[in-house]
Motif scaffolding. Structure first.
Motif, PDB file in Angstrom:
ATOM      1  N   TRP A 141     -14.198 -43.274  12.550  1.00 19.52           N
ATOM      2  CA  TRP A 141     -13.166 -42.505  11.997  1.00 19.52           C
ATOM      3  C   TRP A 141     -13.037 -41.842  12.250  1.00 19.52           C
ATOM      4  CZ3 TRP A 141     -13.411 -47.427   8.086  1.00 19.52           C
ATOM      5  CH2 TRP A 141     -12.866 -48.719   8.441  1.00 19.52           C
ATOM      6  N   ALA A 142     -13.957 -40.613  11.978  1.00 18.96           N
ATOM      7  CA  ALA A 142     -13.964 -39.422  11.679  1.00 18.96           C
ATOM      8  C   ALA A 142     -13.687 -38.286  13.556  1.00 18.96           C
ATOM      9  CB  ALA A 142     -15.360 -38.788  11.817  1.00 18.96           C
ATOM     10  N   GLN A 143     -12.172 -37.395  13.467  1.00 13.79           N
ATOM     11  CA  GLN A 143     -11.668 -36.623  14.122  1.00 13.79           C
ATOM     12  C   GLN A 143     -13.104 -35.629  14.539  1.00 13.79           C
ATOM     13  OE1 GLN A 143      -8.749 -35.950  13.290  1.00 13.79           O
ATOM     14  NE2 GLN A 143      -7.251 -37.933  12.158  1.00 13.79           N
ATOM     15  N   PRO A 144     -12.767 -35.448  15.605  1.00 14.25           N
ATOM     16  CA  PRO A 144     -13.066 -33.700  16.166  1.00 14.25           C
ATOM     17  C   PRO A 144     -12.565 -33.250  15.623  1.00 14.25           C
ATOM     18  CG  PRO A 144     -12.557 -35.544  17.773  1.00 14.25           C
ATOM     19  CD  PRO A 144     -12.934 -36.047  16.854  1.00 14.25           C
ATOM     20  N   ALA A 145     -13.563 -31.696  15.497  1.00  9.76           N
ATOM     21  CA  ALA A 145     -13.154 -30.766  14.826  1.00  9.76           C
ATOM     22  C   ALA A 145     -12.516 -29.748  16.310  1.00  9.76           C
ATOM     23  CB  ALA A 145     -14.393 -29.152  14.393  1.00  9.76           C
ATOM     24  N   ASP A 146     -11.910 -30.686  17.739  1.00  7.71           N
ATOM     25  CA  ASP A 146     -11.086 -29.490  18.106  1.00  7.71           C
ATOM     26  C   ASP A 146      -9.764 -30.224  18.306  1.00  7.71           C
ATOM     27  OD1 ASP A 146     -12.269 -31.482  19.944  1.00  7.71           O
ATOM     28  OD2 ASP A 146     -12.644 -30.171  21.456  1.00  7.71           O
ATOM     29  N   VAL A 147      -9.230 -31.049  17.676  1.00  8.48           N
ATOM     30  CA  VAL A 147      -8.725 -31.816  18.191  1.00  8.48           C
ATOM     31  C   VAL A 147      -6.763 -31.110  18.080  1.00  8.48           C
ATOM     32  CG1 VAL A 147      -6.543 -33.549  16.857  1.00  8.48           C
ATOM     33  CG2 VAL A 147      -9.602 -34.109  17.212  1.00  8.48           C
ATOM     34  N   GLN A 148      -6.470 -30.942  19.180  1.00 13.42           N
ATOM     35  CA  GLN A 148      -5.098 -29.787  18.548  1.00 13.42           C
ATOM     36  C   GLN A 148      -3.559 -31.059  19.188  1.00 13.42           C
ATOM     37  OE1 GLN A 148      -4.931 -26.999  19.510  1.00 13.42           O
ATOM     38  NE2 GLN A 148      -7.338 -26.645  19.020  1.00 13.42           N
ATOM     39  N   PRO A 149      -2.978 -30.187  18.864  1.00 12.51           N
ATOM     40  CA  PRO A 149      -1.536 -31.186  18.081  1.00 12.51           C
ATOM     41  C   PRO A 149      -1.173 -31.143  19.674  1.00 12.51           C
ATOM     42  CG  PRO A 149      -1.161 -28.673  17.437  1.00 12.51           C
ATOM     43  CD  PRO A 149      -2.671 -29.018  17.644  1.00 12.51           C
ATOM     44  N   LEU A 150       0.446 -32.418  19.884  1.00  5.96           N
ATOM     45  CA  LEU A 150       0.607 -32.795  20.787  1.00  5.96           C
ATOM     46  C   LEU A 150       1.705 -32.157  20.922  1.00  5.96           C
ATOM     47  CD1 LEU A 150       1.081 -36.567  20.729  1.00  5.96           C
ATOM     48  CD2 LEU A 150      -0.931 -35.451  22.477  1.00  5.96           C
ATOM     49  N   PRO A 151       2.055 -31.895  22.746  1.00  7.45           N
ATOM     50  CA  PRO A 151       3.128 -30.426  22.594  1.00  7.45           C
ATOM     51  C   PRO A 151       4.498 -31.305  22.154  1.00  7.45           C
ATOM     52  CG  PRO A 151       2.067 -30.917  25.094  1.00  7.45           C
ATOM     53  CD  PRO A 151       1.866 -31.782  23.701  1.00  7.45           C
ATOM     54  N   ALA A 152       5.819 -30.806  21.846  1.00  6.56           N
ATOM     55  CA  ALA A 152       7.175 -30.550  21.723  1.00  6.56           C
ATOM     56  C   ALA A 152       7.387 -31.464  23.061  1.00  6.56           C
ATOM     57  CB  ALA A 152       7.399 -29.966  21.160  1.00  6.56           C
TER      58      ALA A 152
END
Length: 109
Positions: A16-27
């Motif tokens: 369940w841990a997320q990787p550190a390089d997660v980026q938000p989705l573009p608008a």
């Protein structure tokens, strides 16, 4: 048993841990000019006719009657549907899984 449970919890928490390089989705971009989100011409017009023994709901698109819901004073409501568009109404099946191919109007003139 406890050792197995602790190993399972350790593996589950790492999954369940997320990787550190997660980026938000573009608008989401706005729709192109001239595109309307709502077209009132495609919405059905519903006319309700109440009588002493029944209530009818008549559904029309572009002025053409395609379905009638009849709710009698006593009993279950039923639907009359014009499947072919020729003005002949038949009672809609209320079976659990009736086989009905999709019938869309591609073009009309």
């Amino acid at each position: 048993m406890r050792r197995l449970l602790s190993v399972f919890l350790l593996l589950a928490s790492s999954a369940w841990a997320q990787p550190a390089d997660v980026q938000p989705l573009p608008a989401v971009p706005p729709p192109p000019p001239g595109m309307e989100a709502f077209d009132a011409a495609l919405e059905p017009q519903v006319t309700i006719v109440k009588q002493e023994r029944e209530t009818r709901e008549e559904f029309r698109i572009k002025g053409k009657l395609y379905m009638v819901k009849v709710t009698p004073a006593v009993g279950k409501p039923y639907y009359l549907v014009d499947r072919q568009g020729d003005g002949n109404f038949i009672e809609a099946d209320v079976a659990p899984n009736p086989v009905r191919p999709p019938m869309w109007i591609i073009h009309s003139w």
